[in-house]
Design a protein around this motif. Sequence first.
Motif, PDB file in Angstrom:
ATOM      1  N   GLU A 128       0.908  -1.153  -0.048  1.00 20.80           N
ATOM      2  CA  GLU A 128       0.076   0.128  -0.354  1.00 20.80           C
ATOM      3  C   GLU A 128       0.767   1.374   0.002  1.00 20.80           C
ATOM      4  O   GLU A 128       0.556   2.400  -0.769  1.00 20.80           O
ATOM      5  CB  GLU A 128      -0.993  -0.169   1.237  1.00 20.80           C
ATOM      6  CG  GLU A 128      -2.064  -1.028   1.065  1.00 20.80           C
ATOM      7  CD  GLU A 128      -2.891  -0.889   2.593  1.00 20.80           C
ATOM      8  OE1 GLU A 128      -2.413  -0.619   3.630  1.00 20.80           O
ATOM      9  OE2 GLU A 128      -3.899  -1.463   2.378  1.00 20.80           O
ATOM     10  N   ARG A 129       1.982   1.239   0.952  1.00 20.55           N
ATOM     11  CA  ARG A 129       2.853   2.397   0.686  1.00 20.55           C
ATOM     12  C   ARG A 129       3.370   2.668  -0.356  1.00 20.55           C
ATOM     13  O   ARG A 129       3.874   3.820  -0.898  1.00 20.55           O
ATOM     14  CB  ARG A 129       3.709   2.180   1.799  1.00 20.55           C
ATOM     15  CG  ARG A 129       4.722   3.400   2.699  1.00 20.55           C
ATOM     16  CD  ARG A 129       5.478   3.194   3.784  1.00 20.55           C
ATOM     17  NE  ARG A 129       6.243   2.036   3.642  1.00 20.55           N
ATOM     18  CZ  ARG A 129       5.866   1.043   4.243  1.00 20.55           C
ATOM     19  NH1 ARG A 129       4.906   0.778   5.159  1.00 20.55           N
ATOM     20  NH2 ARG A 129       6.751  -0.164   4.325  1.00 20.55           N
ATOM     21  N   ASP A 130       4.085   1.430  -0.888  1.00 21.50           N
ATOM     22  CA  ASP A 130       4.672   1.577  -2.277  1.00 21.50           C
ATOM     23  C   ASP A 130       3.833   1.917  -3.387  1.00 21.50           C
ATOM     24  O   ASP A 130       4.452   2.805  -4.445  1.00 21.50           O
ATOM     25  CB  ASP A 130       5.486   0.154  -2.575  1.00 21.50           C
ATOM     26  CG  ASP A 130       6.406  -0.226  -1.768  1.00 21.50           C
ATOM     27  OD1 ASP A 130       7.192   0.785  -1.014  1.00 21.50           O
ATOM     28  OD2 ASP A 130       6.973  -1.228  -1.949  1.00 21.50           O
ATOM     29  N   ALA A 131       2.665   1.876  -3.324  1.00 19.38           N
ATOM     30  CA  ALA A 131       1.681   2.288  -4.470  1.00 19.38           C
ATOM     31  C   ALA A 131       1.549   3.924  -4.517  1.00 19.38           C
ATOM     32  O   ALA A 131       1.286   4.356  -5.476  1.00 19.38           O
ATOM     33  CB  ALA A 131       0.344   1.904  -4.079  1.00 19.38           C
ATOM     34  N   ASP A 132       1.884   4.490  -3.399  1.00 19.28           N
ATOM     35  CA  ASP A 132       2.067   5.940  -3.321  1.00 19.28           C
ATOM     36  C   ASP A 132       3.440   6.405  -3.659  1.00 19.28           C
ATOM     37  O   ASP A 132       3.407   7.692  -3.621  1.00 19.28           O
ATOM     38  CB  ASP A 132       1.292   6.470  -2.112  1.00 19.28           C
ATOM     39  CG  ASP A 132      -0.229   5.829  -1.707  1.00 19.28           C
ATOM     40  OD1 ASP A 132      -0.741   6.050  -3.167  1.00 19.28           O
ATOM     41  OD2 ASP A 132      -0.536   5.907  -0.587  1.00 19.28           O
ATOM     42  N   ASP A 133       4.479   5.790  -3.932  1.00 16.07           N
ATOM     43  CA  ASP A 133       5.513   6.324  -4.218  1.00 16.07           C
ATOM     44  C   ASP A 133       6.072   6.426  -5.640  1.00 16.07           C
ATOM     45  O   ASP A 133       5.906   5.475  -6.541  1.00 16.07           O
ATOM     46  CB  ASP A 133       6.656   4.977  -3.687  1.00 16.07           C
ATOM     47  CG  ASP A 133       8.140   5.584  -3.517  1.00 16.07           C
ATOM     48  OD1 ASP A 133       8.346   6.539  -4.451  1.00 16.07           O
ATOM     49  OD2 ASP A 133       8.893   4.877  -3.136  1.00 16.07           O
ATOM     50  N   ASP A 134       5.908   7.778  -5.891  1.00 21.46           N
ATOM     51  CA  ASP A 134       6.321   8.025  -7.212  1.00 21.46           C
ATOM     52  C   ASP A 134       7.507   7.771  -7.787  1.00 21.46           C
ATOM     53  O   ASP A 134       7.659   7.933  -9.042  1.00 21.46           O
ATOM     54  CB  ASP A 134       6.151   9.515  -7.402  1.00 21.46           C
ATOM     55  CG  ASP A 134       4.633  10.079  -7.062  1.00 21.46           C
ATOM     56  OD1 ASP A 134       3.699   9.433  -7.235  1.00 21.46           O
ATOM     57  OD2 ASP A 134       4.664  11.409  -6.839  1.00 21.46           O
TER      58      ASP A 134
END
Length: 200
Positions: free
Chosen positions: A68-74
């Motif tokens: 979930e955190r990585d999904a928001d990492d540009d």
Amino acid sequence: MNEDSGIAEGERDEEPERRLAWRAESVGLAAVDVDDAELLHGWRSDPVAAHEFGLWPSSLTALRERVERDADDDCRDDYLVLLPDGTPIGHIALTGQDMVDGTAEVELMLDPRHRGHGHGTAALDALVDLAFGELPLYRLVAQTHTDNAPALAVLAGSGFVREGVSRAACLHRGRRHDIAVLSLLRPEWEALTRPRAWDA
């Protein structure tokens, strides 16, 4: 047919068709979703993968939170590697993307049952074509244990050049391991004569 629900047996277990973000001749890449955490957790729990990547065991909950955190990492893009029939066989990622310097790192992990069949090279070629064909990247880096012969062969097959060794850079199972550092530059990719992913 289940008379109570009107749903044919097995339909509940069918996965929805994944939308491909990138397609190559023998594999496709689909963006990782939080619901893929259990699949990734199974692959990461494989002892061979744990040794090759130096993975520390983590819970499914922790991995789900990380996805979930990585999904928001540009600065990173994570994909499942899919066979033409939609079977997920691995995870590949483009991490640490720096669009100013044009650099990124690649990561690849395959399901143990699908290693040794050329899928790793196909997936890496597809990701490299994405990095250089659609993104303004200039340099890709990959790292692996110096004794990880299969990974080194896949990287070399995709054009990566060994730059050097980070000595004793990884502690795993009570031993220090040297890490091989490899890279592929845009001009080297341009000089490759293989078909590009978009030609598939």
